[in-house]
Design a protein around this motif. Sequence first.
Motif, mmCIF file in Angstrom:
data_model
loop_
_atom_site.group_PDB
_atom_site.id
_atom_site.type_symbol
_atom_site.label_atom_id
_atom_site.label_comp_id
_atom_site.label_asym_id
_atom_site.label_seq_id
_atom_site.Cartn_x
_atom_site.Cartn_y
_atom_site.Cartn_z
ATOM 1 N N SER A 183 30.124 38.129 101.410
ATOM 2 C CA SER A 183 30.147 39.518 101.881
ATOM 3 C C SER A 183 31.462 40.192 101.514
ATOM 4 N N LEU A 184 32.560 39.446 101.599
ATOM 5 C CA LEU A 184 33.859 40.010 101.250
ATOM 6 C C LEU A 184 33.923 40.316 99.757
ATOM 7 N N THR A 185 33.316 39.470 98.953
ATOM 8 C CA THR A 185 33.273 39.710 97.506
ATOM 9 C C THR A 185 32.510 40.989 97.193
ATOM 10 N N ILE A 186 31.389 41.196 97.870
ATOM 11 C CA ILE A 186 30.604 42.415 97.682
ATOM 12 C C ILE A 186 31.421 43.629 98.101
ATOM 13 N N TYR A 187 32.134 43.505 99.224
ATOM 14 C CA TYR A 187 32.971 44.610 99.704
ATOM 15 C C TYR A 187 34.054 44.958 98.675
ATOM 16 N N ILE A 188 34.689 43.948 98.108
ATOM 17 C CA ILE A 188 35.758 44.181 97.127
ATOM 18 C C ILE A 188 35.205 44.859 95.881
ATOM 19 N N ASN A 189 34.052 44.394 95.409
ATOM 20 C CA ASN A 189 33.438 45.004 94.222
ATOM 21 C C ASN A 189 33.069 46.466 94.471
ATOM 22 N N ASP A 190 32.480 46.741 95.631
ATOM 23 C CA ASP A 190 32.105 48.122 95.973
ATOM 24 C C ASP A 190 33.355 49.000 96.083
ATOM 25 N N SER A 191 34.421 48.451 96.665
ATOM 26 C CA SER A 191 35.666 49.204 96.808
ATOM 27 C C SER A 191 36.292 49.475 95.448
ATOM 28 N N TYR A 192 36.172 48.521 94.541
ATOM 29 C CA TYR A 192 36.743 48.695 93.205
ATOM 30 C C TYR A 192 36.036 49.824 92.449
ATOM 31 N N LYS A 193 34.730 49.946 92.655
ATOM 32 C CA LYS A 193 33.989 51.039 92.023
ATOM 33 C C LYS A 193 34.497 52.390 92.534
ATOM 34 N N LYS A 194 34.777 52.468 93.818
ATOM 35 C CA LYS A 194 35.321 53.697 94.398
ATOM 36 C C LYS A 194 36.728 53.955 93.860
ATOM 37 N N TYR A 195 37.499 52.893 93.749
ATOM 38 C CA TYR A 195 38.866 52.999 93.249
ATOM 39 C C TYR A 195 38.889 53.555 91.830
ATOM 40 N N GLN A 196 37.945 53.125 91.018
ATOM 41 C CA GLN A 196 37.892 53.578 89.628
ATOM 42 C C GLN A 196 37.572 55.061 89.512
ATOM 43 N N THR A 197 36.883 55.628 90.486
ATOM 44 C CA THR A 197 36.534 57.051 90.433
ATOM 45 C C THR A 197 37.681 57.949 90.888
ATOM 46 N N LEU A 198 38.725 57.350 91.473
ATOM 47 C CA LEU A 198 39.841 58.155 91.963
ATOM 48 C C LEU A 198 40.715 58.631 90.810
ATOM 49 N N PRO A 199 41.226 59.850 90.874
ATOM 50 C CA PRO A 199 42.227 60.282 89.881
ATOM 51 C C PRO A 199 43.491 59.452 90.062
ATOM 52 N N PRO A 200 44.305 59.303 89.026
ATOM 53 C CA PRO A 200 45.491 58.433 89.083
ATOM 54 C C PRO A 200 46.402 58.708 90.282
ATOM 55 N N GLU A 201 46.589 59.993 90.627
ATOM 56 C CA GLU A 201 47.508 60.321 91.713
ATOM 57 C C GLU A 201 46.982 59.886 93.083
ATOM 58 N N LYS A 202 45.669 59.629 93.178
ATOM 59 C CA LYS A 202 45.070 59.211 94.440
ATOM 60 C C LYS A 202 45.016 57.693 94.585
#
Length: 228
Positions: free
Chosen positions: A201-220
Amino acid sequence: MKLQPIAATLILILATITVNAQNKLKGTVYEGSGNTRLPEVFVHDLTNKQMTLTDKNGNFEITAASGHLVVFSAPTYTADTVYITDLSPKKIRLTPQGIRLNTVNISGTRKAFDPEAEYPEVYEKSKVYPLSPSSWFSREGRNARRLKKYFKREVQEREIDRAFNPKFVSSVVPLKGEDLENFMTLYRPKYDDIKNNDQQSLTIYINDSYKKYQTLPPEKRRPQRLNE
């Protein structure tokens, strides 16, 4: 002329209050060199074993004396140990720090934090007795109950550290160095997310969070500090 019993008692009480007031160390804790005040900083007199937390405005008051060592600590800040030379009001400044990827213990062998064993006096003073109004309303009792809640949060934070550690996170997402530190700060899970120790479950959470992280502009992608 003999003092009346009530008058003598009042004088004794006032004298006690005066002595206690003279043994109080007061001050305020700030972040870095700025004016941002830090609440919930753990203040611990190593000499007399007294403890307290800063209030919502960063202020503290603790029984202390000249020659004592007092430690100020808070998560994500470098702890500061102060040698007390006098009881004048103090300004304490804690330096923010990152996750410190190179020094985080990721082996899982770090001794577990057991606050009830380390600070039994706090748990004793935090007890409330129905027939003892002082146990409900005394400053000492209220402070002990605040510390008890603080210790509970600290235990949970350490559990998160053990599960959500740099070695495991970097094995799931392709991040290193400051990028990994920023990602882990932005997407640190809650205790309820890791308390069952379910690595899948933690692995799934990290992967989902990484997808969100990639959509952030650099300053965010950089966490904001309180003074920012």
